[in-house]
Design a protein around this motif. Sequence first.
Motif, PDB file in Angstrom:
ATOM      1  N   ILE A 168       5.111 -11.157   1.950  1.00  0.00           N
ATOM      2  CA  ILE A 168       6.037 -10.650   0.933  1.00  0.00           C
ATOM      3  C   ILE A 168       7.460 -10.529   1.465  1.00  0.00           C
ATOM      4  O   ILE A 168       8.428 -10.837   0.766  1.00  0.00           O
ATOM      5  CB  ILE A 168       5.547  -9.293   0.398  1.00  0.00           C
ATOM      6  N   TYR A 169       7.607 -10.080   2.709  1.00  0.00           N
ATOM      7  CA  TYR A 169       8.952  -9.842   3.244  1.00  0.00           C
ATOM      8  C   TYR A 169       9.548 -11.044   3.977  1.00  0.00           C
ATOM      9  O   TYR A 169      10.767 -11.211   3.992  1.00  0.00           O
ATOM     10  CB  TYR A 169       8.939  -8.653   4.203  1.00  0.00           C
ATOM     11  N   LEU A 170       8.704 -11.872   4.572  1.00  0.00           N
ATOM     12  CA  LEU A 170       9.225 -12.954   5.401  1.00  0.00           C
ATOM     13  C   LEU A 170       9.135 -14.323   4.733  1.00  0.00           C
ATOM     14  O   LEU A 170      10.089 -15.096   4.755  1.00  0.00           O
ATOM     15  CB  LEU A 170       8.469 -12.987   6.740  1.00  0.00           C
ATOM     16  N   VAL A 171       7.993 -14.623   4.157  1.00  0.00           N
ATOM     17  CA  VAL A 171       7.775 -15.973   3.634  1.00  0.00           C
ATOM     18  C   VAL A 171       8.304 -16.139   2.215  1.00  0.00           C
ATOM     19  O   VAL A 171       9.113 -17.035   1.931  1.00  0.00           O
ATOM     20  CB  VAL A 171       6.270 -16.324   3.686  1.00  0.00           C
ATOM     21  N   SER A 187       2.742  -4.212  12.663  1.00  0.00           N
ATOM     22  CA  SER A 187       1.351  -3.770  12.641  1.00  0.00           C
ATOM     23  C   SER A 187       0.975  -3.457  11.199  1.00  0.00           C
ATOM     24  O   SER A 187       0.536  -2.356  10.865  1.00  0.00           O
ATOM     25  CB  SER A 187       1.155  -2.543  13.535  1.00  0.00           C
ATOM     26  N   GLN A 188       1.191  -4.455  10.336  1.00  0.00           N
ATOM     27  CA  GLN A 188       0.952  -4.317   8.904  1.00  0.00           C
ATOM     28  C   GLN A 188      -0.088  -5.325   8.462  1.00  0.00           C
ATOM     29  O   GLN A 188      -0.507  -6.190   9.237  1.00  0.00           O
ATOM     30  CB  GLN A 188       2.255  -4.531   8.130  1.00  0.00           C
ATOM     31  N   ASN A 189      -0.504  -5.238   7.207  1.00  0.00           N
ATOM     32  CA  ASN A 189      -1.458  -6.224   6.699  1.00  0.00           C
ATOM     33  C   ASN A 189      -0.761  -7.550   6.423  1.00  0.00           C
ATOM     34  O   ASN A 189       0.468  -7.635   6.366  1.00  0.00           O
ATOM     35  CB  ASN A 189      -2.155  -5.691   5.437  1.00  0.00           C
ATOM     36  N   LEU A 190      -1.563  -8.588   6.251  1.00  0.00           N
ATOM     37  CA  LEU A 190      -1.036  -9.946   6.111  1.00  0.00           C
ATOM     38  C   LEU A 190      -0.099 -10.088   4.914  1.00  0.00           C
ATOM     39  O   LEU A 190       0.910 -10.811   4.980  1.00  0.00           O
ATOM     40  CB  LEU A 190      -2.204 -10.932   5.976  1.00  0.00           C
ATOM     41  N   LEU A 191      -0.396  -9.389   3.815  1.00  0.00           N
ATOM     42  CA  LEU A 191       0.441  -9.504   2.626  1.00  0.00           C
ATOM     43  C   LEU A 191       1.874  -9.041   2.891  1.00  0.00           C
ATOM     44  O   LEU A 191       2.819  -9.587   2.321  1.00  0.00           O
ATOM     45  CB  LEU A 191      -0.162  -8.697   1.469  1.00  0.00           C
TER      46      LEU A 191
END
Length: 311
Positions: free
Chosen positions: A147-150, A139-143
């Motif tokens: 930043i963490y996954l892509v 439930s976080q913003n798109l960034l």
Amino acid sequence: MELITGILATAVLAGGVLALAALGEVLAERVGVVNLGVEGLMALGGLTGIATVAAVPSPALGFLAALGVGFAFGCVFAAATVWLRANQVLCGLALTLLGTGLAATLGRPYAGAPAAAAFERVVVPVLSDIPVLGRALFSQNLLVYLIYLVLPLALHGLLFKTRHGLNLRAVGENPAAADAAGIPVTAIRFWYVALGASLAGGAGAYLTLAFVPSWSEGVVSGRGWIAVALVIFSGFRPLTAAAAALLFGAITALGFVGQARGWPVAPAILSMLPYLGTIAFIILPVVAWRRLRTWLAAPAALGLPYHRDVR
């Protein structure tokens, strides 16, 4: 449970700033260039994001503008250190002083005012319903997801799973041998230093458009230096850098929770936790075992200018 969820959510959000800046520094240092101007680039990116959304209320546009500003200043830094072979440490410090000073001066009209637009939360269906972790992670913003996954996975694949990544690492380890093999050392160093600076500028925009959606002088507050330290602590690896940033985000979150709940600890000490953690993790390789020092080994040509006529 609510306390744990809150700490995790804040840790993820706070760590994103450090993760993005650290990933940019990983790119620069993997090709052999130390960029100590991350703090200044983040300040410029943060101001650019705020100024852009004040004119056009689009946080995505503000983030892209910050990436562009970071890239532009990164090209100037790369021209000085790669083309002109100026001292990398001095150029980095000059960039930090220039960036923070310029941002402080130009940012006075925006000081104290909230961002005109900010990144909103994107709730992932089903996953956000997982107990404890769901609301904190999904439930976080798109960034945050980028930043963490892509980005860490993309950079890991680039550096360690492709021939081009092998060329990048060769430039950072032995530029003379890479040049002899036909690898364009100067071009690779220039563009990846500029790209790393672009990510640092984006980290500043993340700070002012997602983490603390406002601008004030000194809002970066040493995070650029922590990001540089994280690169060393992570062994110059993208995935580990993102994980280390999350760890430091948790330390920051503990400080926030401690102040909010009135823990019997001086607020100054709680605010110092991320910086104390940085010092601890920099000292750790000195006192740790040999295997850890090998893991943290920097690229052999890091910080050394390349002279093609000197072999």
